[in-house]
Design an enzyme around this catalytic site. Structure first.
Site, PDB file in Angstrom:
ATOM      1  CG  HIS A 365      -1.795  -1.248   1.187  1.00 45.76           C
ATOM      2  ND1 HIS A 365      -2.489  -1.688   2.276  1.00 45.76           N
ATOM      3  CD2 HIS A 365      -2.034  -2.150   0.206  1.00 45.76           C
ATOM      4  CE1 HIS A 365      -3.124  -2.802   1.958  1.00 45.76           C
ATOM      5  NE2 HIS A 365      -2.848  -3.095   0.719  1.00 45.76           N
ATOM      6  CB  CYS A 678      -8.477   2.853 -18.433  1.00 44.96           C
ATOM      7  SG  CYS A 678      -9.389   1.410 -17.877  1.00 44.96           S
TER       8      CYS A 678
END
Ligand code: PEP
Ligand code: MG
Length: 751
Positions: A365, A678
């Site tokens: 993270h 994307c």
């Protein structure tokens, strides 16, 4: 025990008196060696200091020939003294001459001494010198004597650090000049040039002696209590970043914080007359020596934990916290063993340019946040924290994963040139910011950015992109402590839409699972998480979770258009079920009189190959589609996108991919459905060239790619490129990449 502490106590008192004298550093050092020799009943006591080249020089002695002072030099690693300095570990020998490393120096006259005790003089974890005692009679030095010598070595370390020993090129506090090259894996791209700052600052203990032993014991006890409480808080507080390896470290911290042996050794050190800080440092030096000797990787790691914990305890005693709270200088490159995403967000973004972690994977993270902040980051650099001091110059090359600590002038110059070049390029891209992304033949391309955190939003304006083509909503969930409540979600999406202003934002519904786990969400372990219970599959099995998010999005987008995109749809039924839930939520909002979006556009990501043969049924039902090429290609080639051994085996410009992507364009045109792409390939100029040649007119990418892709577009001709690609595919060329590269070179296309 009390009586055994008497001699060290006396020694410490005497040394303290010596240190207080208004004399030159060397005179005090001379007095110290005399005092030690007397206290330990040794015939010899000597101090050797380490020079920058690693050699050792005799600096003071009681007992050896005084003429040898400043003259006796030992090469790096030579003799017992060299060995101690290299290993930062003590030697306690009753027959020194029998040791294989013993090296005889006639000028010192030491042939008559049998026993030998030497301890390293440690400064910031490195040997700055060696302190020795010798006796004629063979004897073994007691534990108390060893500890007394270690304590004195700390005092000598202070003298060295103070710069009072005018010692030429002897290693001093500034003396760690050698460049170190460290290696790790890239977590976030970029080059950073700046100064090292330790996320958890190392405390240098300067106040060594204490008058009031009970008070110091009390200070220790209080600090220890506080330390235990913070560790418990971190472990039990539910912070999602406290998982995996980070959790193991904290568990080890907790174990040591309650360890009786450690606590006893600290109290004993205080009882000899040290401050609580000096006691922690003294005991820590012993741990360091053990760490060097330990070959078992697990135990080494645990000793490393204890070393870290000592530093934490020192910070509690000194009333200091992390570098974030103390404020950081410009061009900071943070060094940490491990760090949670929230901790990184605590830093002043404008001053932070690099991050080096001993742990941390690409999917961690903290790496996600580093990328969002545009901070060059390298992870999995073993021992990184030990190599630097705050203030050291550092170069981080996150492309190669290399970190240069205290770089040589050559390295510094070459990287400054690179950084300058990059800055000039960025300047050019910035000038393109308000220019349209239009090709030479007038074909306009819609350039959007991918985002996922609020910290990404400023990039929308900076890059000049027309909107957010992919907002990965799960990132916010991944960095928060618990599952965000409906209200928090609404707040977050409202802030995103507010900051995006008039520009559209495509919110992708939660894509949890696979490599994006939420530690607070129970999830059975899966053999193949990328093919497992993730994204829309989880949403349909947990409709409450999905509807909560939809509700939050609807509330946030009240009065404006809302774009929602569904990830990992693999068949029509999944789309219909999700649309049904969305409709229900819409009706619920209507029934309860809540304000709603003026229109909801519902789109689907094309990232599961099975969907390719359902497009004619699916497209009439959706408002838009966007190709998620990252997942689509990993499933197409059966190659894990997170595993570099396989992820780079196939070329996104291979004919199979281009034909597939071309088929999607045809289908979208047939059904007049807006199409975008994307995945990461949209952000690479040559791949973007191919996409435009195939007919893609809307692409979404990482913000840093907008400039390079826009300058490519402005130099290309879409019609020409389409013709070229068609010809290559018709001719069954296999190496399309090479052909496109030479095409770009021949037509001055900036790729
Ligand atoms: C993709 O798969 O291409 C995509 C854009 O989604 P993510 O990278 O978040 O899986
Ligand atoms: Mg995906």
């Amino acid at each position: 025990m009390t009586s055994s502490l008497e001699a060290p106590r006396v020694l410490l008192r005497r040394i303290r008196e010596i240190m207080a004298r208004p004399e030159a550093g060397e005179d005090r050092l001379d007095a110290i060696v005399v005092e030690i020799a007397a206290n330990l009943v040794a015939e010899v006591c000597s101090v050797y200091l380490r020079r920058r080249d690693g050699s050792m020089v005799l600096f003071a002695t009681e007992g050896l020939n005084k003429e040898a002072v400043h003259k006796t030099h030992l090469k790096r690693g030579e003799g017992l003294v060299g060995l101690i300095a290299e290993h930062a570990d003590l030697l306690n020998l009753s027959e020194a001459q029998e040791h294989p490393a013993f090296s005889y120096r006639p000028e010192t006259g030491e042939e008559i001494y049998h026993s030998f005790l030497g301890v390293p003089i440690l400064r910031g974890g490195e040997s700055a010198g060696v302190l020795t005692v010798q006796n004629q009679t063979p004897r073994s030095y007691s534990e108390e004597e060893v500890e007394a010598l270690q304590t004195t070595a700390m005092v000598v370390a202070e003298l060295i650090a103070s710069g009072e020993l005018a010692a030429g090129d002897v290693l001093d506090a500034e003396g760690r000049q050698n460049m170190a090259l460290l290696n790790g894996i890239s977590l976030s791209p970029g080059i950073a040039l700046g100064q090292a700052i330790l996320h958890e600052p190392r405390i240098i203990v300067t106040d060594l002696f204490a008058d009031d032993v009970p008070r110091e014991l009390q200070r220790l006890e209080k600090a220890m209590g506080k330390l235990r409480a913070t560790i418990d808080d971190m472990l039990l507080g539910g912070d999602p970043s406290v998982s995996g390896e980070y959790r193991d470290v904290l568990e080890a911290y907790r174990m040591f914080a309650h360890d009786r042996g450690w606590n006893r050794r600290l109290s004993e050190a205080i009882s000899t007359g040290l401050t609580a800080e000096a006691a922690v440092e003294r005991v820590r030096n012993n741990t360091r020596a053990l760490m060097v000797r330990q070959i078992d990787p697990y135990l080494r790691e645990r000793l490393h934990d204890l070393d870290d914990l000592s530093n934490r305890l020192l910070r509690v005693l000194a009333g200091r916290t992390t570098a974030a709270e103390e404020g950081i200088p410009d061009n900071t490159i943070l060094f940490a063993r491990t760090m949670g995403p929230a901790e990184l967000l605590d830093y002043d973004r404008d001053r932070l340019c690099g991050l080096v972690l001993e742990e941390g994977g690409v999917a961690s993270h903290v790496a996600i946040v580093a990328r969002a902040l545009g901070v060059a980051a390298v992870g999995q650099v073993p021992g990184a924290v030990d190599y630097v001091e705050s203030g050291d110059k550092v170069v981080v090359d996150a492309a190669s994963g290399e970190i240069f600590v205290r770089p040589s002038q050559n390295v510094l110059t070459s990287y400054s040139d690179k950084v300058e070049f990059e800055a000039r390029r960025q300047e050019q891209y910035a000038q393109l910011r308000d220019e349209p992304a239009v090709s030479q033949d007038g074909c306009e391309i819609d350039l959007q950015i991918n985002a996922g955190l609020l910290v990404d939003l400023p990039h929308l304006d900076e890059s000049g992109a027309s909107g957010i083509g992919l907002f990965r909503t799960e990132l916010q969930f991944m960095i928060s402590a618990t599952f965000p409540k409906a209200g928090q979600q609404t707040e977050m999406y409202t802030a995103v839409l507010e900051q995006a202003g008039d520009k559209p934002v495509v919110f992708r519904s939660l894509d949890i699972g696979g490599d994006k786990m939420l530690p607070y969400l129970r999830h059975a372990k899966e053999e193949n998480p990328a093919l497992g219970w993730r994204a829309i599959r989880m949403a349909l099995d947990r409709p409450g979770l999905f509807r909560t998010q939809i509700r939050a999005l609807m509330r946030a987008a009240a009065g404006r258009e809302l774009h929602i995109m569904l990830p990992m749809i693999s068949d029509i039924a999944e789309f219909l079920a999700a649309r049904d839930l969305l409709d229900k939520e819409h009706q619920h909002q209507e029934r309860h009189g809540h304000s709603r979006p003026t229109r909801v556009h519902l789109g689907v990501m094309i990232e599961v190959p099975a969907l390719l043969w359902q497009l004619d049924q699916l497209l009439p039902m959706v408002d838009f589609v966007s190709v998620g090429s990252n997942d689509l290609l990993q499933f197409l080639f059966a190659a894990d996108r997170g595993n570099i051994r396989v992820s780079e085996r196939f070329d996104p410009l291979s004919p199979a991919v281009l034909k597939m992507l071309g088929d999607i364009v045809d289908a979208a045109e047939r059904h007049k459905v807006p199409l975008a792409l994307c995945g990461e390939m949209a952000g690479r100029p040559l791949e973007a060239l191919a996409l435009i040649a195939l007919g893609y007119r809307s692409i979404s990418m990482a913000p840093a790619s907008v400039g390079p892709v826009k300058s490519m577009i402005r130099s290309m001709s879409a019609g020409d490129a389409a013709e070229k690609l068609r010809a290559l595919l018709a001719a069954n060329e296999t190496d399309i990449r090479t052909h496109l590269e030479s095409y770009a070179a021949n037509y001055n296309i900036i790729v």
